[in-house]
Structure formats: C-alpha cells, structure tokens
Design a protein around this motif. Structure first.
Motif, short mmCIF file in Angstrom:
data_model
loop_
_atom_site.label_atom_id
_atom_site.label_comp_id
_atom_site.label_asym_id
_atom_site.label_seq_id
_atom_site.Cartn_x
_atom_site.Cartn_y
_atom_site.Cartn_z
N CYS A 6 0.86 -1.18 0.00
CA CYS A 6 0.00 0.00 0.00
C CYS A 6 0.90 1.24 0.00
CB CYS A 6 -0.91 0.00 1.22
SG CYS A 6 -1.80 1.55 1.43
N ALA A 8 0.17 4.21 0.65
CA ALA A 8 -0.16 5.19 1.70
C ALA A 8 0.46 4.82 3.05
CB ALA A 8 -1.67 5.33 1.83
N CYS A 9 0.41 3.53 3.44
CA CYS A 9 0.86 3.19 4.79
C CYS A 9 1.94 2.11 4.82
CB CYS A 9 -0.33 2.76 5.66
SG CYS A 9 -0.96 1.14 5.21
N GLY A 10 2.23 1.49 3.65
CA GLY A 10 3.32 0.53 3.60
C GLY A 10 2.94 -0.88 4.01
N THR A 11 1.65 -1.13 4.28
CA THR A 11 1.21 -2.49 4.60
C THR A 11 1.39 -3.38 3.36
OG1 THR A 11 -0.41 -1.76 6.22
CG2 THR A 11 -0.80 -3.90 5.22
N GLY A 23 -4.20 -1.62 6.88
CA GLY A 23 -3.44 -0.61 7.62
C GLY A 23 -4.07 0.77 7.56
N CYS A 24 -4.74 1.09 6.46
CA CYS A 24 -5.33 2.42 6.30
C CYS A 24 -6.42 2.33 5.25
CB CYS A 24 -4.25 3.43 5.90
SG CYS A 24 -3.76 3.29 4.16
N LYS A 26 -6.59 3.48 2.37
CA LYS A 26 -6.05 3.30 1.03
C LYS A 26 -5.74 1.83 0.72
CE LYS A 26 -5.96 7.32 -0.82
NZ LYS A 26 -6.82 7.49 -1.96
N CYS A 27 -5.51 1.04 1.76
CA CYS A 27 -5.21 -0.37 1.56
C CYS A 27 -6.31 -1.04 0.76
CB CYS A 27 -5.10 -1.10 2.90
SG CYS A 27 -3.64 -0.70 3.83
N SER A 30 -5.79 -0.35 -2.78
CA SER A 30 -4.57 -0.98 -3.28
C SER A 30 -4.74 -2.48 -3.47
CB SER A 30 -3.41 -0.74 -2.31
OG SER A 30 -3.27 0.62 -2.03
N GLU A 65 -13.51 1.14 8.01
CA GLU A 65 -12.87 1.97 6.98
C GLU A 65 -13.89 2.95 6.40
OE1 GLU A 65 -9.13 -0.13 7.03
OE2 GLU A 65 -9.81 1.89 6.57
N GLU A 72 -13.18 11.43 7.46
CA GLU A 72 -12.08 12.08 6.76
C GLU A 72 -12.62 13.09 5.74
OE1 GLU A 72 -9.28 9.33 4.99
OE2 GLU A 72 -8.20 10.98 4.02
#
Ligand SMILES: [Zn+2]
Length: 105
Positions: A6, A8-11, A23-24, A26-27, A30, A65, A72
């Motif tokens: 991802c 956005a958060c690297g998951t 993780g976020c 955006k996941c 993704s 989410e 958000e």
C-alpha cells in the motif's frame, strides 16, 4: 509471489493475508482484487461447513474503513481540501458498493 505494498501506509499484501487487517483506508483500494478474492474464499469455506455466516473480521474492517472515510471527508471539507475530497469520495463509493454487495449497508 509478487508482494503488493500500500503506497499510503506501507502495509504489504502478505501481511494482509496473515492478519486480514488493513493498515489504512487506502489499503482497500490498493488490494481491492486480492481482498475480494479472499472474501470469496472465506465465504466458500463457510458455506461448505453449512454454518451461518457471521460478521467476520473483514466485514468489521470494511465498515470501520467506511466510517473513517466519511469522517475524513468531513474533515477535508472543513479544511477546504477539495482535491483530496474527490479521492476520498472514490474510495467511499468503492467501499459502499462492496458493503452493499455483502448486505452490510
Ligand atoms: Zn494502507
């Protein structure tokens, strides 16, 4: 195997398969394809054993989410960040379609 990450958060996708946690927000975008496949597999297994499907981890995660994205979007509107609102709206639309398909919305 190719491991998606991802942005956005690297998951990592491999982490998602281990924990079934995102993780976020955006996941979901993704890993949309993989998550959908994982959900289908889970449902197939549930049907096979003849048990009544309960709200599983992914259901809860998707609903969380969804609620986070709504918050958000509100915050972005307050801050006047209109270019980001479009992105969040697209994510919300995708999520709401998935939730509707699963009878959660
Ligand atoms: Zn993420």
């Amino acid at each position: 195997m190719y491991d998606k990450v991802c942005v956005a958060c690297g998951t990592r996708l491999s982490e998602f398969y281990q924990t079934y946690m995102l993780g976020c927000p955006k996941c979901y975008a993704s890993f949309e394809r993989e998550i959908t496949l994982a959900i289908k597999k889970t449902h197939g297994a549930v049907e096979h054993t003849g048990k009544i499907p309960k709200t599983d981890g992914i259901d809860k995660q998707l609903l969380t989410e969804y609620q986070n994205l709504i918050k958000e979007k509100e915050n972005l509107a307050i801050d006047g960040k209109f270019s980001r609102i479009k992105e969040v709206s697209d994510d919300l639309l995708r999520l709401s379609e998935e939730l509707k398909k699963r009878g959660l919305l």
